[in-house]
Design a protein around this motif. Structure first.
Motif, short mmCIF file in Angstrom:
data_model
loop_
_atom_site.label_atom_id
_atom_site.label_comp_id
_atom_site.label_asym_id
_atom_site.label_seq_id
_atom_site.Cartn_x
_atom_site.Cartn_y
_atom_site.Cartn_z
N ILE A 39 -0.50 -2.42 0.36
CA ILE A 39 0.22 -3.44 1.13
C ILE A 39 -0.75 -4.46 1.72
O ILE A 39 -0.48 -5.67 1.74
N CYS A 42 -1.73 -6.83 -0.93
CA CYS A 42 -0.62 -7.77 -1.17
C CYS A 42 -0.59 -8.86 -0.10
O CYS A 42 -0.32 -10.03 -0.40
N SER A 143 11.07 -4.36 1.93
CA SER A 143 9.77 -4.16 2.58
C SER A 143 9.87 -3.19 3.76
O SER A 143 8.98 -2.34 3.95
#
Length: 229
Positions: A39, A42, A143
């Motif tokens: 994450i 990202c 998410s």
């Protein structure tokens, strides 16, 4: 004016609660750190791509410097952390962990700093178009399931910050619609992308920057664009 924001907030709460409920089944503890690293990477990618949207680099630089000075003098992150810790400790009848605050601040920044959180409320207010916020709500829903499974109940709580932030832009669009140009929105979005990038660095333990202290920078282009024309 706020129906798109209400949709997004609902998606965050529901997605976050699903993640919390499915935590033990969805993500084994042995994988949680690996997922957080993914994450974080990202976030770095999203931040780098978003920063390319800057229209006036000088405005962005001045906004970041002045915004950081203002936020640091006001100790925004420390004050926010202190207030949230007190509120959540009272509501949860116990101490709030550092991981709770990390999850709350990380997902708040991720959700509010993108261009969709700025353009969406503006379009919703001025044109009645919820398309952007509807798309954002889908992304937030997915998410928050992942973040909720990793960070717990702190993630659905971020809906409060998202509502206040997007509601602010809806009010700005309503009151300042003549000056909310594409160039202005692009610079505000680029600064938000920088915050997402910085959040990724923090999540990877590369830095310990107090991101909330930089958030005033997002709003400064509104003033600076009027000065530089």
């Amino acid at each position: 004016m706020l129906n798109g924001t209400f949709l997004d907030v609902a998606a965050i709460v529901i997605g976050g609660m699903i993640g919390v409920a499915a935590k033990s089944k969805l993500i084994p503890r042995s994988l949680q750190d690996k997922i957080m690293q993914a994450i974080a990477m990202c976030a770095l990618l999203i931040g780098m791509v978003g920063m390319m949207d800057a229209d006036n680099l000088l405005v962005c630089i001045i906004s970041i410097v002045l915004g950081t000075i203002i936020g640091s003098l006001l100790s925004i992150e420390d004050r926010l952390s202190s207030k949230l810790t007190a509120v959540f400790s009272f509501l949860m009848k116990g101490n709030v962990s550092d991981r709770f605050m990390e999850g709350f601040i990380s997902y708040s920044i991720l959700s509010i700093s993108g261009s969709m959180a700025i353009v969406g409320p503006i379009s919703n207010c001025l044109e009645g178009d919820i398309t952007t916020l509807a798309a954002k709500s889908v992304l937030d829903f997915v998410s928050t399931i992942i973040f909720g499974a990793t960070f717990g109940i702190s993630i659905p709580c971020t809906a409060v910050i998202v509502f206040l932030y997007q509601g602010t832009f809806a009010l700005l669009a309503w009151g300042l619609s003549p000056i909310m140009t594409n160039a202005l929105v692009n610079d505000m979005s680029a600064i938000g992308a920088l915050l997402i990038f910085t959040m990724g660095l923090n999540m990877l333990k590369v830095s310990e920057i107090k991101i909330m202290n930089i958030t005033p920078a997002i709003f400064l282009p509104i003033v600076l664009h009027q000065i530089v024309g």
